[in-house]
Design a protein around this motif. Structure first.
Motif, PDB file in Angstrom:
ATOM      1  N   PRO A 200       0.809  -1.494   0.109  1.00  0.00           N
ATOM      2  CA  PRO A 200       0.218  -0.400   0.098  1.00  0.00           C
ATOM      3  C   PRO A 200       1.122   0.956  -0.198  1.00  0.00           C
ATOM      4  CG  PRO A 200       0.030  -1.089   2.271  1.00  0.00           C
ATOM      5  CD  PRO A 200       0.382  -2.074   2.024  1.00  0.00           C
ATOM      6  N   ALA A 201      -0.098   2.510  -0.921  1.00  0.00           N
ATOM      7  CA  ALA A 201       1.491   3.819  -0.598  1.00  0.00           C
ATOM      8  C   ALA A 201       0.437   4.872  -0.801  1.00  0.00           C
ATOM      9  CB  ALA A 201       2.351   3.461  -1.928  1.00  0.00           C
ATOM     10  N   ALA A 202       0.668   5.983  -0.853  1.00  0.00           N
ATOM     11  CA  ALA A 202      -0.045   7.054  -1.196  1.00  0.00           C
ATOM     12  C   ALA A 202       1.200   7.933  -1.887  1.00  0.00           C
ATOM     13  CB  ALA A 202      -0.076   7.607  -0.133  1.00  0.00           C
ATOM     14  N   MET A 203       0.325   8.788  -2.793  1.00  0.00           N
ATOM     15  CA  MET A 203       1.309   9.762  -3.461  1.00  0.00           C
ATOM     16  C   MET A 203       0.919  11.462  -2.807  1.00  0.00           C
ATOM     17  SD  MET A 203       1.076  12.815  -5.699  1.00  0.00           S
ATOM     18  CE  MET A 203      -0.249  12.663  -6.005  1.00  0.00           C
ATOM     19  N   ALA A 204       1.338  12.119  -2.084  1.00  0.00           N
ATOM     20  CA  ALA A 204       0.744  13.082  -1.894  1.00  0.00           C
ATOM     21  C   ALA A 204       1.489  14.284  -2.352  1.00  0.00           C
ATOM     22  CB  ALA A 204       0.869  13.274  -0.851  1.00  0.00           C
ATOM     23  N   ARG A 205       0.668  15.463  -2.947  1.00  0.00           N
ATOM     24  CA  ARG A 205       1.099  16.841  -3.792  1.00  0.00           C
ATOM     25  C   ARG A 205       1.014  17.747  -3.683  1.00  0.00           C
ATOM     26  NH1 ARG A 205      -1.111  18.746  -8.151  1.00  0.00           N
ATOM     27  NH2 ARG A 205      -2.950  18.162  -8.950  1.00  0.00           N
ATOM     28  N   GLU A 206       2.145  18.781  -3.860  1.00  0.00           N
ATOM     29  CA  GLU A 206       1.079  20.612  -3.722  1.00  0.00           C
ATOM     30  C   GLU A 206       0.663  20.437  -2.069  1.00  0.00           C
ATOM     31  OE1 GLU A 206       1.245  23.198  -6.305  1.00  0.00           O
ATOM     32  OE2 GLU A 206       2.555  22.097  -5.649  1.00  0.00           O
ATOM     33  N   LEU A 207       1.567  19.638  -0.748  1.00  0.00           N
ATOM     34  CA  LEU A 207       0.521  19.576  -0.016  1.00  0.00           C
ATOM     35  C   LEU A 207       0.587  21.156   1.092  1.00  0.00           C
ATOM     36  CD1 LEU A 207       2.392  17.196   1.781  1.00  0.00           C
ATOM     37  CD2 LEU A 207       0.405  16.541   1.663  1.00  0.00           C
ATOM     38  N   THR A 208      -0.579  21.268   1.383  1.00  0.00           N
ATOM     39  CA  THR A 208      -0.869  22.984   2.223  1.00  0.00           C
ATOM     40  C   THR A 208      -1.672  23.387   0.884  1.00  0.00           C
ATOM     41  OG1 THR A 208       0.710  23.907   2.238  1.00  0.00           O
ATOM     42  CG2 THR A 208       0.485  22.529   4.128  1.00  0.00           C
ATOM     43  N   LYS A 209      -1.173  23.185  -0.167  1.00  0.00           N
ATOM     44  CA  LYS A 209      -1.723  24.153  -1.639  1.00  0.00           C
ATOM     45  C   LYS A 209      -3.191  24.126  -1.762  1.00  0.00           C
ATOM     46  CE  LYS A 209       3.513  24.294  -2.680  1.00  0.00           C
ATOM     47  NZ  LYS A 209       4.359  23.965  -4.428  1.00  0.00           N
ATOM     48  N   LEU A 210      -3.602  25.031  -2.936  1.00  0.00           N
ATOM     49  CA  LEU A 210      -4.205  24.847  -3.305  1.00  0.00           C
ATOM     50  C   LEU A 210      -5.121  23.920  -4.001  1.00  0.00           C
ATOM     51  CD1 LEU A 210      -7.369  26.475  -3.642  1.00  0.00           C
ATOM     52  CD2 LEU A 210      -6.502  27.490  -6.159  1.00  0.00           C
ATOM     53  N   HIS A 211      -4.517  23.316  -4.675  1.00  0.00           N
ATOM     54  CA  HIS A 211      -4.286  21.764  -5.486  1.00  0.00           C
ATOM     55  C   HIS A 211      -3.530  20.812  -4.656  1.00  0.00           C
ATOM     56  CE1 HIS A 211      -6.486  24.379  -8.431  1.00  0.00           C
ATOM     57  NE2 HIS A 211      -5.257  24.534  -9.159  1.00  0.00           N
ATOM     58  N   GLU A 212      -4.117  20.778  -2.925  1.00  0.00           N
ATOM     59  CA  GLU A 212      -3.441  19.338  -2.642  1.00  0.00           C
ATOM     60  C   GLU A 212      -4.023  17.788  -2.968  1.00  0.00           C
ATOM     61  OE1 GLU A 212      -3.896  18.254   1.787  1.00  0.00           O
ATOM     62  OE2 GLU A 212      -2.318  19.596   1.545  1.00  0.00           O
ATOM     63  N   GLU A 213      -3.118  16.934  -3.645  1.00  0.00           N
ATOM     64  CA  GLU A 213      -3.881  15.659  -3.659  1.00  0.00           C
ATOM     65  C   GLU A 213      -3.492  14.794  -2.562  1.00  0.00           C
ATOM     66  OE1 GLU A 213      -4.658  12.825  -7.510  1.00  0.00           O
ATOM     67  OE2 GLU A 213      -3.086  14.901  -7.481  1.00  0.00           O
ATOM     68  N   VAL A 214      -3.974  13.943  -2.766  1.00  0.00           N
ATOM     69  CA  VAL A 214      -3.478  12.535  -1.634  1.00  0.00           C
ATOM     70  C   VAL A 214      -3.967  11.323  -2.269  1.00  0.00           C
ATOM     71  CG1 VAL A 214      -2.977  11.146   0.883  1.00  0.00           C
ATOM     72  CG2 VAL A 214      -2.990  13.548   0.176  1.00  0.00           C
ATOM     73  N   ARG A 215      -3.164  10.949  -3.668  1.00  0.00           N
ATOM     74  CA  ARG A 215      -3.862   9.218  -3.829  1.00  0.00           C
ATOM     75  C   ARG A 215      -3.826   8.570  -3.588  1.00  0.00           C
ATOM     76  NH1 ARG A 215      -6.225   8.250  -8.538  1.00  0.00           N
ATOM     77  NH2 ARG A 215      -6.823  10.663  -9.091  1.00  0.00           N
ATOM     78  N   ARG A 216      -3.837   7.876  -3.017  1.00  0.00           N
ATOM     79  CA  ARG A 216      -3.747   6.416  -2.413  1.00  0.00           C
ATOM     80  C   ARG A 216      -4.234   4.562  -2.916  1.00  0.00           C
ATOM     81  NH1 ARG A 216      -6.412   9.527   0.847  1.00  0.00           N
ATOM     82  NH2 ARG A 216      -6.062  11.057   2.854  1.00  0.00           N
ATOM     83  N   GLY A 217      -3.265   4.103  -2.547  1.00  0.00           N
ATOM     84  CA  GLY A 217      -3.554   2.678  -3.689  1.00  0.00           C
ATOM     85  C   GLY A 217      -2.374   2.113  -3.144  1.00  0.00           C
ATOM     86  N   ALA A 218      -2.523   0.579  -3.757  1.00  0.00           N
ATOM     87  CA  ALA A 218      -1.187  -0.854  -4.083  1.00  0.00           C
ATOM     88  C   ALA A 218      -0.307  -0.035  -4.598  1.00  0.00           C
ATOM     89  CB  ALA A 218      -1.189  -1.933  -4.548  1.00  0.00           C
ATOM     90  N   LEU A 219       1.101   0.016  -5.216  1.00  0.00           N
ATOM     91  CA  LEU A 219       2.358   0.598  -5.991  1.00  0.00           C
ATOM     92  C   LEU A 219       1.926   0.119  -7.278  1.00  0.00           C
ATOM     93  CD1 LEU A 219       5.405  -0.630  -3.574  1.00  0.00           C
ATOM     94  CD2 LEU A 219       4.312   1.707  -4.323  1.00  0.00           C
ATOM     95  N   SER A 220       1.230  -1.005  -7.312  1.00  0.00           N
ATOM     96  CA  SER A 220       0.862  -1.266  -9.016  1.00  0.00           C
ATOM     97  C   SER A 220       0.076  -0.673  -9.911  1.00  0.00           C
ATOM     98  CB  SER A 220       0.539  -2.686  -8.950  1.00  0.00           C
ATOM     99  OG  SER A 220      -0.741  -3.150  -8.233  1.00  0.00           O
ATOM    100  N   GLU A 221      -0.825   0.354  -8.321  1.00  0.00           N
ATOM    101  CA  GLU A 221      -2.755   0.574  -8.621  1.00  0.00           C
ATOM    102  C   GLU A 221      -1.838   2.023  -9.771  1.00  0.00           C
ATOM    103  OE1 GLU A 221      -5.564  -1.422  -6.304  1.00  0.00           O
ATOM    104  OE2 GLU A 221      -5.253  -0.132  -5.862  1.00  0.00           O
ATOM    105  N   LEU A 222      -0.920   2.883  -8.290  1.00  0.00           N
ATOM    106  CA  LEU A 222      -0.677   3.890  -8.639  1.00  0.00           C
ATOM    107  C   LEU A 222       0.222   4.513 -10.098  1.00  0.00           C
ATOM    108  CD1 LEU A 222       0.631   5.161  -4.978  1.00  0.00           C
ATOM    109  CD2 LEU A 222      -1.903   5.539  -6.372  1.00  0.00           C
TER     110      LEU A 222
END
Length: 304
Positions: A200-222
């Motif tokens: 299991p993993a998570a990709m977090a981008r633009e943390l605390t910014k307007l377009h913050e996104e966290v996408r979670r899933g298995a490594l293969s899915e991401l």
């Protein structure tokens, strides 16, 4: 008390005209939202004699937002060897110097380690002004085990070197935290799935910014998602769960599933246990189905 056994007695430091005792102040700045800065950090930046910044243009914008006007000097990987003696000379004179990076906590994949080491060796004071960190922000949002984690920085750009590092990290029984280039994200995720296992993993981008996104899933899915969608925009923090065997306590997992299944659907129970343990959702879901089927069969036998 530091590792040399010598304590830092800040009370004995001479206060400068601005009221800030001399020393190197390692100041955390926001990773996105300009208001994510502590009152103590603002006081330090206002009261210091010099602010050493990774990029003075970036820091100047932050200072302008908060109405701070102090001398700025660049301190980065390109000029560090030349600037360190100058900073040490200022500190030796009793001046207060603040060290900031472009975003977050200095020394975390940013310049500063050698400066701090030389300041300590010179018997001068280092003061931490803690605050924002993409590592900790990502960890709080990932939904992965947080009792033990390892920050592994940036992976090498070359595939062979990247694979070698991942092999070294494969057995670490902790959540792994990486910074990654958005352009290399898909390739890195695929390499991780291949070498670390489909954790299991998570990709977090633009943390605390307007377009913050966290996408979670298995490594293969991401990996599949970003191979199709392309590189995301912004700064990326990538978090990967511990080795599956480190969290797959079968007996404990079975007990938890048996306690949950009478009160919720199989999928919901599996997702809850996966979230609590960091285990693979597919494996836990399969085990939940087995337990449910076994209990149904046992119930049918008793009814007969």
């Amino acid at each position: 008390m530091d590792t040399t056994g010598k304590s830092q007695d800040r009370g004995g430091l001479a206060a400068l005209p601005g009221g800030l005792p001399g020393g190197l102040y390692v100041v955390a700045t926001p990773i996105g939202h300009a208001r994510d800065i502590s009152l103590r950090a603002l006081e330090t930046l206002k009261g210091c004699d010099l602010i050493c910044a990774e990029d003075t243009r970036v820091t100047a914008k932050l200072l302008a937002i908060h109405g701070i006007a102090r001398p700025l000097a660049a301190y980065n990987d390109h000029n560090a060897a030349r600037e360190r003696p100058k900073i040490l000379a200022r500190l030796a004179q009793g001046q207060a110097v603040a060290l900031v990076s472009d975003a977050g906590t200095p020394l975390v994949s940013d310049p500063g380690f050698k400066l701090v080491r030389e300041v300590i060796a010179a018997g001068l004071t280092v003061v931490a002004i803690p605050g924002a960190s993409a590592v900790l922000a990502g960890l709080t949002l990932a939904g992965l085990p947080s009792d033990r984690f390892l920050f592994a920085g940036f992976l090498p750009a070359k595939a062979g070197e990247r694979a070698a590092i991942l092999e070294e990290l494969k057995g670490v029984r902790a959540t792994l935290v990486f910074f990654e280039s958005a352009q290399r994200l898909s390739d890195s995720l695929a390499a991780m799935a291949d070498i670390l296992g489909d954790r299991p993993a998570a990709m977090a981008r633009e943390l605390t910014k307007l377009h913050e996104e966290v996408r979670r899933g298995a490594l293969s899915e991401l990996a599949a998602h970003y191979a199709q969608a392309g590189a995301p925009k912004g700064e990326v923090t990538l978090l990967v769960g511990p080795p599956l065997e480190a969290v797959a306590d079968t007996a404990g997992m079975d007990a938890a599933l048996r306690a949950a299944l009478p009160f919720m659907p199989v999928k919901a129970a599996a997702e809850m246990i996966a979230g609590l343990t960091g285990g693979a959702r597919k494996a836990i879901y399969a085990r939940a189905l087995e337990i449910r089927e076994t209990e149904i069969k046992q119930t049918d036998l008793h009814d007969d």
